[in-house]
Scaffold this motif. Sequence first.
Motif, PDB file in Angstrom:
ATOM      1  N   PHE A 124       0.830  -1.207   0.000  1.00 27.97           N
ATOM      2  CA  PHE A 124       0.000   0.000   0.000  1.00 27.97           C
ATOM      3  C   PHE A 124       0.863   1.255   0.000  1.00 27.97           C
ATOM      4  O   PHE A 124       0.480   2.272  -0.599  1.00 27.97           O
ATOM      5  N   LEU A 125       2.016   1.184   0.665  1.00 27.53           N
ATOM      6  CA  LEU A 125       2.933   2.320   0.698  1.00 27.53           C
ATOM      7  C   LEU A 125       3.436   2.644  -0.709  1.00 27.53           C
ATOM      8  O   LEU A 125       3.471   3.814  -1.122  1.00 27.53           O
ATOM      9  N   ILE A 126       3.798   1.612  -1.456  1.00 27.89           N
ATOM     10  CA  ILE A 126       4.334   1.796  -2.811  1.00 27.89           C
ATOM     11  C   ILE A 126       3.261   2.321  -3.759  1.00 27.89           C
ATOM     12  O   ILE A 126       3.489   3.233  -4.557  1.00 27.89           O
ATOM     13  N   PHE A 127       2.068   1.742  -3.647  1.00 25.86           N
ATOM     14  CA  PHE A 127       0.998   2.094  -4.590  1.00 25.86           C
ATOM     15  C   PHE A 127       0.012   3.115  -4.003  1.00 25.86           C
ATOM     16  O   PHE A 127      -1.102   3.263  -4.522  1.00 25.86           O
ATOM     17  N   ALA A 128       0.422   3.820  -2.956  1.00 21.67           N
ATOM     18  CA  ALA A 128      -0.457   4.809  -2.319  1.00 21.67           C
ATOM     19  C   ALA A 128      -0.979   5.867  -3.289  1.00 21.67           C
ATOM     20  O   ALA A 128      -2.177   6.195  -3.252  1.00 21.67           O
ATOM     21  N   PRO A 129      -0.142   6.443  -4.171  1.00 17.94           N
ATOM     22  CA  PRO A 129      -0.670   7.472  -5.094  1.00 17.94           C
ATOM     23  C   PRO A 129      -1.818   6.955  -5.960  1.00 17.94           C
ATOM     24  O   PRO A 129      -2.827   7.651  -6.151  1.00 17.94           O
ATOM     25  N   GLN A 130      -1.670   5.753  -6.492  1.00 15.63           N
ATOM     26  CA  GLN A 130      -2.713   5.188  -7.344  1.00 15.63           C
ATOM     27  C   GLN A 130      -3.988   4.885  -6.537  1.00 15.63           C
ATOM     28  O   GLN A 130      -5.101   5.152  -7.002  1.00 15.63           O
ATOM     29  N   LEU A 131      -3.812   4.331  -5.348  1.00 17.78           N
ATOM     30  CA  LEU A 131      -4.966   3.990  -4.507  1.00 17.78           C
ATOM     31  C   LEU A 131      -5.693   5.234  -4.024  1.00 17.78           C
ATOM     32  O   LEU A 131      -6.929   5.274  -3.993  1.00 17.78           O
ATOM     33  N   VAL A 132      -4.935   6.260  -3.639  1.00 20.99           N
ATOM     34  CA  VAL A 132      -5.545   7.513  -3.183  1.00 20.99           C
ATOM     35  C   VAL A 132      -6.345   8.163  -4.307  1.00 20.99           C
ATOM     36  O   VAL A 132      -7.434   8.707  -4.087  1.00 20.99           O
ATOM     37  N   SER A 133      -5.818   8.093  -5.528  1.00 22.69           N
ATOM     38  CA  SER A 133      -6.547   8.685  -6.661  1.00 22.69           C
ATOM     39  C   SER A 133      -7.870   7.973  -6.909  1.00 22.69           C
ATOM     40  O   SER A 133      -8.829   8.582  -7.400  1.00 22.69           O
ATOM     41  N   LEU A 134      -7.943   6.673  -6.555  1.00 19.75           N
ATOM     42  CA  LEU A 134      -9.182   5.921  -6.728  1.00 19.75           C
ATOM     43  C   LEU A 134     -10.236   6.314  -5.694  1.00 19.75           C
ATOM     44  O   LEU A 134     -11.433   6.361  -6.011  1.00 19.75           O
ATOM     45  N   ILE A 135      -9.795   6.587  -4.449  1.00 21.46           N
ATOM     46  CA  ILE A 135     -10.769   6.879  -3.383  1.00 21.46           C
ATOM     47  C   ILE A 135     -11.075   8.372  -3.257  1.00 21.46           C
ATOM     48  O   ILE A 135     -11.996   8.744  -2.539  1.00 21.46           O
ATOM     49  N   THR A 136     -10.286   9.212  -3.922  1.00 21.18           N
ATOM     50  CA  THR A 136     -10.567  10.666  -3.894  1.00 21.18           C
ATOM     51  C   THR A 136     -10.549  11.236  -5.314  1.00 21.18           C
ATOM     52  O   THR A 136      -9.748  12.115  -5.636  1.00 21.18           O
ATOM     53  N   PRO A 137     -11.431  10.736  -6.198  1.00 19.36           N
ATOM     54  CA  PRO A 137     -11.397  11.194  -7.596  1.00 19.36           C
ATOM     55  C   PRO A 137     -11.704  12.674  -7.770  1.00 19.36           C
ATOM     56  O   PRO A 137     -11.326  13.278  -8.773  1.00 19.36           O
ATOM     57  N   GLY A 138     -12.379  13.262  -6.788  1.00 15.06           N
ATOM     58  CA  GLY A 138     -12.736  14.675  -6.901  1.00 15.06           C
ATOM     59  C   GLY A 138     -11.652  15.621  -6.421  1.00 15.06           C
ATOM     60  O   GLY A 138     -11.765  16.837  -6.604  1.00 15.06           O
ATOM     61  N   PHE A 139     -10.593  15.098  -5.783  1.00 14.09           N
ATOM     62  CA  PHE A 139      -9.503  15.949  -5.303  1.00 14.09           C
ATOM     63  C   PHE A 139      -8.625  16.386  -6.469  1.00 14.09           C
ATOM     64  O   PHE A 139      -8.388  15.612  -7.405  1.00 14.09           O
ATOM     65  N   ASP A 140      -8.111  17.612  -6.384  1.00  8.37           N
ATOM     66  CA  ASP A 140      -7.118  18.034  -7.387  1.00  8.37           C
ATOM     67  C   ASP A 140      -5.778  17.386  -7.061  1.00  8.37           C
ATOM     68  O   ASP A 140      -5.608  16.701  -6.048  1.00  8.37           O
ATOM     69  N   ALA A 141      -4.793  17.617  -7.915  1.00  5.03           N
ATOM     70  CA  ALA A 141      -3.492  16.946  -7.771  1.00  5.03           C
ATOM     71  C   ALA A 141      -2.819  17.281  -6.446  1.00  5.03           C
ATOM     72  O   ALA A 141      -2.192  16.418  -5.815  1.00  5.03           O
ATOM     73  N   GLN A 142      -2.944  18.542  -6.003  1.00  8.98           N
ATOM     74  CA  GLN A 142      -2.300  18.954  -4.751  1.00  8.98           C
ATOM     75  C   GLN A 142      -2.920  18.250  -3.545  1.00  8.98           C
ATOM     76  O   GLN A 142      -2.207  17.760  -2.657  1.00  8.98           O
ATOM     77  N   LYS A 143      -4.260  18.165  -3.517  1.00 10.81           N
ATOM     78  CA  LYS A 143      -4.934  17.494  -2.401  1.00 10.81           C
ATOM     79  C   LYS A 143      -4.636  15.996  -2.406  1.00 10.81           C
ATOM     80  O   LYS A 143      -4.465  15.382  -1.344  1.00 10.81           O
ATOM     81  N   GLN A 144      -4.560  15.399  -3.578  1.00  5.60           N
ATOM     82  CA  GLN A 144      -4.240  13.971  -3.650  1.00  5.60           C
ATOM     83  C   GLN A 144      -2.816  13.702  -3.174  1.00  5.60           C
ATOM     84  O   GLN A 144      -2.561  12.706  -2.486  1.00  5.60           O
ATOM     85  N   ALA A 145      -1.889  14.593  -3.532  1.00  6.79           N
ATOM     86  CA  ALA A 145      -0.502  14.429  -3.083  1.00  6.79           C
ATOM     87  C   ALA A 145      -0.410  14.548  -1.563  1.00  6.79           C
ATOM     88  O   ALA A 145       0.325  13.791  -0.905  1.00  6.79           O
ATOM     89  N   MET A 146      -1.147  15.498  -1.002  1.00  2.82           N
ATOM     90  CA  MET A 146      -1.158  15.679   0.443  1.00  2.82           C
ATOM     91  C   MET A 146      -1.771  14.456   1.135  1.00  2.82           C
ATOM     92  O   MET A 146      -1.256  13.973   2.155  1.00  2.82           O
TER      93      MET A 146
END
Length: 542
Positions: free
Chosen positions: A116-138
């Motif tokens: 999950f640590l390695i693939f966190a960016p991809q997983l976070v983008s799936l659960i927060t599709p409405g977030f912009d890039a900055q919020k997803q990175a945070m």
Amino acid sequence: MWRKVWNKLQNTVAGGAIIIASASVLSKVLGLVRDRLLASSFGASDILDTYFAAFRLPDLIFNILVLGALSSAFIPIFIEYWKKGKSALARKEAWHIANSILNIIVVFLFILGLIFLIFAPQLVSLITPGFDAQKQAMTTRLTRIMLASILLFGVSNVFSSILNSFRRFLAYALAPIMYNVGIIFGILFLYPGMGIEGLAWGVVLGAFLHMVIQLPAVLKTGYRYKRVFNYHHPGVKKMARLILPRTFGLAIFQINRLVITIVASTLMAGSIAVFNLANNLQSFPINVFGVSLAIAAFPLMSSAFAEKDTGKFVLHFSVTFRRILFLVIPASVLILLLRAQLVRVILGSGSFDWQDTYLTAQTLGYFSLSLFAQSLVPVLARSFYAHHDTKTPVKVSIFSLVINIIGSVILGKVMGVTGLALSFSIANIINMILLLGILRNKMGYLDDKKIINSTLKIAMASIVMGGVIWLVKRFLVLGIDMSTFVGVFLQGLIAGLSGIIVYLLIALIFRFDEISIITNWFRRTKKKIINNTKNNSNNNYK
């Protein structure tokens, strides 16, 4: 004297319940303090959205794979081996199983956490599709830090299971309190120096304290760590078989939370924060009344089923069902009518402005519509568990999950975050009705007449209580400055107490069966005081 009282608390079901319930209330109060600090510091903002969204992946791993396994399987298997022959060899085998489970869980969580640590960016983008890039990175940064907490919680919950097996409730009950202490420390002291990452490290600190507070008590039981991984042991295999139905049930709950996060991320900024803050407020009466009474009734219903005594099962079910309604229906009315005052007093300060207060209060209002259903589901589910049926609650949960997903998408678009709360309430009411209907069909009789009569009386008394609250609230506006914290607090307090007093008076005058909860407690307390006074007088005379 105090030692005798303490031994009684530790070694009886009622005493253990008192310890756990007292600590649970304190933990919930600290949780409200935590939420107030978060709300006042950040308001319903992007920061709080990312903070709550970052919990989803760690919670998904922990609640499904660890909490489900240990809560449903570890304790009965450990006790079975511990009491097998009551020999030193049997107890050594029980500790062998405990260490095997601990090590297997730690290794498994480490590997899964690393993935999950390695693939966190991809997983976070799936659960927060409405977030912009900055919020997803945070959110990704916070998620990666919080993933460390699942290892600590894995160890901590093995400790909790051991302590529960030995009926050592104090350290177990203190653990959630320490978790909230860690989070509060992160808000107050780590955030100013580390920024938003300090909030995530506060969560990790809370998990560490959750574990450490239990360690001394675990060592006192005789536990000593051993590096063993005996996954072929029959006891370990039996645990694996027992966890599956419970795991599926918890998975449905977590998927539900994920869906709400996904939909909320597409709404206006702060929606995730508002939903979570309102949900935390409404969960207080559910946990204090619904869950605690269901836990207390579960052994009694299980015992009645084992004895094939249907009458006793129905009696315990009916009493618990009616007591939950007696406490929760008026609580729902109180929360619905005083939602703005509750939110403003508990959360409303600093960056949490009036718009945030209004939105959270409205969301809380929609949650309050299903408080009775959410509080009844635990006792209904345990009624099936008592019959060794863990599948029916899971099937009904899947259906209600589908209802909530459809409702969240439709109502979320139309109403925003309040639509998510309304959909959540509708799904829970359907869940409760289906469970009750299936149980009624299975049992044939559930003391229906008493339940219906009590429900009608409780509802009528709650309506009168609501009218009193509304009138007192309106009257107080004339003499209190509602632009101040003190004014809002006094209005809510006086109106709420007035309504509660009227409700209890109606229950006493019309002799509600459920009022025995309070009157019996007063009688027992009075009797104990009189007996203690007599004993002290006799001792002094001697």
